[in-house]
Design an enzyme around this catalytic site. Structure first.
Site, PDB file in Angstrom:
ATOM      1  N   ILE A  12       0.973  -1.076   0.130  1.00 18.46           N
ATOM      2  CA  ILE A  12       0.143  -0.118  -0.010  1.00 18.46           C
ATOM      3  C   ILE A  12       0.931   1.279   0.211  1.00 18.46           C
ATOM      4  O   ILE A  12       0.621   2.339  -0.969  1.00 18.46           O
ATOM      5  CB  ILE A  12      -0.881  -0.005   1.290  1.00 18.46           C
ATOM      6  CG1 ILE A  12      -2.069  -1.187   1.222  1.00 18.46           C
ATOM      7  CG2 ILE A  12      -1.734   1.301   1.138  1.00 18.46           C
ATOM      8  CD1 ILE A  12      -2.864  -1.134   0.127  1.00 18.46           C
ATOM      9  N   GLY A 110      -6.165  -2.316   8.526  1.00 18.64           N
ATOM     10  CA  GLY A 110      -5.690  -3.210   9.266  1.00 18.64           C
ATOM     11  C   GLY A 110      -5.823  -3.103  10.630  1.00 18.64           C
ATOM     12  O   GLY A 110      -6.004  -3.930  11.775  1.00 18.64           O
ATOM     13  N   SER A 139     -10.505  -1.030   5.105  1.00 21.34           N
ATOM     14  CA  SER A 139      -9.913  -1.960   4.475  1.00 21.34           C
ATOM     15  C   SER A 139     -10.543  -2.067   2.977  1.00 21.34           C
ATOM     16  O   SER A 139     -11.654  -1.477   2.825  1.00 21.34           O
ATOM     17  CB  SER A 139     -10.028  -3.191   4.880  1.00 21.34           C
ATOM     18  OG  SER A 139     -11.320  -3.902   4.955  1.00 21.34           O
ATOM     19  N   CYS A 140      -9.960  -2.636   2.060  1.00 18.91           N
ATOM     20  CA  CYS A 140     -10.252  -2.856   0.770  1.00 18.91           C
ATOM     21  C   CYS A 140     -11.723  -3.466   0.609  1.00 18.91           C
ATOM     22  O   CYS A 140     -12.649  -2.781  -0.037  1.00 18.91           O
ATOM     23  CB  CYS A 140      -9.281  -3.741   0.055  1.00 18.91           C
ATOM     24  SG  CYS A 140      -9.048  -5.389   0.841  1.00 18.91           S
ATOM     25  N   ASN A 141     -12.110  -4.422   1.216  1.00 19.25           N
ATOM     26  CA  ASN A 141     -13.441  -5.074   1.324  1.00 19.25           C
ATOM     27  C   ASN A 141     -14.358  -4.009   1.876  1.00 19.25           C
ATOM     28  O   ASN A 141     -15.594  -3.860   1.137  1.00 19.25           O
ATOM     29  CB  ASN A 141     -13.501  -6.469   1.905  1.00 19.25           C
ATOM     30  CG  ASN A 141     -12.803  -7.453   1.395  1.00 19.25           C
ATOM     31  OD1 ASN A 141     -12.921  -7.745  -0.098  1.00 19.25           O
ATOM     32  ND2 ASN A 141     -11.886  -8.145   1.649  1.00 19.25           N
ATOM     33  N   ARG A 168      -9.043 -13.374  -1.435  1.00 17.69           N
ATOM     34  CA  ARG A 168      -7.920 -14.031  -1.567  1.00 17.69           C
ATOM     35  C   ARG A 168      -6.945 -14.206  -0.402  1.00 17.69           C
ATOM     36  O   ARG A 168      -6.861 -13.554   0.512  1.00 17.69           O
ATOM     37  CB  ARG A 168      -6.998 -12.901  -2.694  1.00 17.69           C
ATOM     38  CG  ARG A 168      -6.795 -11.586  -1.826  1.00 17.69           C
ATOM     39  CD  ARG A 168      -6.167 -10.523  -3.029  1.00 17.69           C
ATOM     40  NE  ARG A 168      -4.875 -10.285  -2.825  1.00 17.69           N
ATOM     41  CZ  ARG A 168      -4.148  -9.497  -3.622  1.00 17.69           C
ATOM     42  NH1 ARG A 168      -4.647  -9.001  -4.813  1.00 17.69           N
ATOM     43  NH2 ARG A 168      -2.844  -9.285  -3.557  1.00 17.69           N
ATOM     44  N   GLY A 195     -18.838  -6.454   7.719  1.00 17.30           N
ATOM     45  CA  GLY A 195     -19.725  -5.822   7.918  1.00 17.30           C
ATOM     46  C   GLY A 195     -19.858  -4.752   9.059  1.00 17.30           C
ATOM     47  O   GLY A 195     -20.320  -3.301   8.835  1.00 17.30           O
ATOM     48  N   HIS A 220     -10.231 -10.060  -4.284  1.00 19.87           N
ATOM     49  CA  HIS A 220     -11.305 -10.542  -3.746  1.00 19.87           C
ATOM     50  C   HIS A 220     -12.807 -10.310  -4.810  1.00 19.87           C
ATOM     51  O   HIS A 220     -12.809  -9.473  -5.629  1.00 19.87           O
ATOM     52  CB  HIS A 220     -11.720  -9.602  -2.468  1.00 19.87           C
ATOM     53  CG  HIS A 220     -10.724  -9.561  -1.512  1.00 19.87           C
ATOM     54  ND1 HIS A 220     -10.149 -10.448  -0.894  1.00 19.87           N
ATOM     55  CD2 HIS A 220     -10.040  -8.203  -1.253  1.00 19.87           C
ATOM     56  CE1 HIS A 220      -9.134  -9.909  -0.084  1.00 19.87           C
ATOM     57  NE2 HIS A 220      -9.181  -8.634  -0.213  1.00 19.87           N
ATOM     58  N   ASN A 301      -7.530  -5.301  -3.733  1.00 16.49           N
ATOM     59  CA  ASN A 301      -7.321  -5.015  -2.459  1.00 16.49           C
ATOM     60  C   ASN A 301      -5.874  -4.133  -2.343  1.00 16.49           C
ATOM     61  O   ASN A 301      -5.554  -3.619  -1.308  1.00 16.49           O
ATOM     62  CB  ASN A 301      -7.124  -6.290  -1.623  1.00 16.49           C
ATOM     63  CG  ASN A 301      -5.716  -6.786  -1.635  1.00 16.49           C
ATOM     64  OD1 ASN A 301      -5.284  -7.402  -2.458  1.00 16.49           O
ATOM     65  ND2 ASN A 301      -5.360  -7.214  -0.296  1.00 16.49           N
TER      66      ASN A 301
END
Length: 337
Positions: A12, A110, A139-141, A168, A195, A220, A301
């Site tokens: 990143i 993270g 985070s990415c998701n 992933r 969530g 992902h 991600n």
């Protein structure tokens, strides 16, 4: 112009550094790390100022021919804000240094929400981050969840959402260190953490996620079942999704039938590292049945949080009070159409 320090030059961090360099209202003061291998050597080749996080790290860097400009403390003294892209849990320790130094800081997804007390996603809560001392870019998701569900919510279409994430197993460059082969590993807790993480940005979201680690490293993939607030047409849903500048609608008929074909498209587009800053959502897979919506998308991600981080810098430093203006500026600099 604001001076921005970067701590942690990994997957990143290197992308954030390059993105900062593309802006006309901020300057990269330097990058700080403990590594002395090819990663930081490439940073030196780009003429980024290199700073050592520890005395031992400085010795190793010098031994490997890297010109070290100073210590972490010296870097922070030159900056208005620091972006910490170190591995999980390290940033949580570093923030004590930042607080003592009296410098604004951004951590990545993270870390836990409590490390900063504020979590950030540009299209959802830019205004709440204005002039804060700290935030966490989720985070990415979680970023992808907020972009897609946020677009539906703004259009008055969202009731609740239930999603399954195929995650992933590891980053591509670390595939030799572990990961999983010939199996899939379901996360035992439902909801998975994404969530509740999305709710740290938008507490009103009714969202539950579950996740499975799968043996691949490109991206992902998410599958979503959304209960709409009313019966709607597919066109109404697509119009809502198009209000996000960071959702890219793709189609099977374009040959984009898998995550590897999507990655190849972005490589051909000339994106650095083939990075996909957007959520790539299949328009022709999307299905509406009465008040139920089904869709799937792919998340890069390594890239999706990069524009969010740039926007977070502007919000915390007060460079831009209008979130949409910052988003537009960031998108233009990174080639997001």
């Amino acid at each position: 112009m604001k001076n921005i320090a970067l701590v942690g030059y990994g997957v990143i961090g290197k992308r954030v550094a390059d993105a900062i360099n593309r802006q006309d209202d901020m300057i990269l003061s330097g990058v700080c790390d403990i590594i002395s291998d090819w990663r930081i050597q490439n940073a030196a080749q780009k003429d980024y100022g290199i700073y050592a996080a520890t005395p031992n790290a400085e010795k190793e860097m010098v031994a490997n021919g890297i010109a070290v400009k100073g210590s972490l403390k010296e870097l922070l003294e030159k900056a208005d804000l620091v972006v910490d892209c170190t591995p999980k849990n390290i940033a949580a320790r570093n923030i004590e240094i930042y607080k003592k130094q009296g410098i604004k800081f951004i951590v990545q997804g993270g870390e836990k929400h409590g490390t900063t007390g504020h979590s950030f996603s540009a299209e959802t809560n830019y205004a709440t981050a204005l002039n804060l001392n700290a935030t966490r870019v989720v985070s990415c998701n979680t970023t992808s969840i907020l972009r897609t569900l946020g677009a539906l919510k703004r259009a008055g279409l969202l009731d609740y959402a239930r999603g399954t994430l195929l995650r992933r197993a590891t980053d591509p460059w670390e595939s030799h260190l572990g990961g999983i082969m010939n199996t899939m590993v379901p996360e035992k807790d439902i909801p998975s953490h994404q969530g509740p993480d999305a709710q740290s940005v938008d507490p009103d979201l009714d969202v539950i996620t579950s996740a499975v680690k799968v043996p691949e490293t490109l991206s992902h993939m998410h599958y979503w079942n959304v209960k709409l607030s009313k019966a709607a047409t597919k066109e109404e849903v697509l119009d809502a999704l198009k209000t996000s500048n960071r959702i890219h609608l793709i189609r099977y008929e374009q040959g984009l039938v898998s995550n590897n074909t999507i990655k190849e498209m972005y490589l051909d587009m000339g994106r650095p590292w083939g990075d996909m800053y957007e959520v790539a959502l299949w328009e022709d897979m999307l299905k509406v049945v009465g008040d139920e919506l089904f869709y799937a998308y792919v998340v890069d991600n390594q890239a999706i949080v990069i524009p969010e981080t740039i926007d977070a810098i502007r919000a915390l430093t007060g460079l831009e009070a209008d979130g949409q203006k910052s988003i537009d500026k960031t998108n233009k600099s990174l080639g997001i159409n």
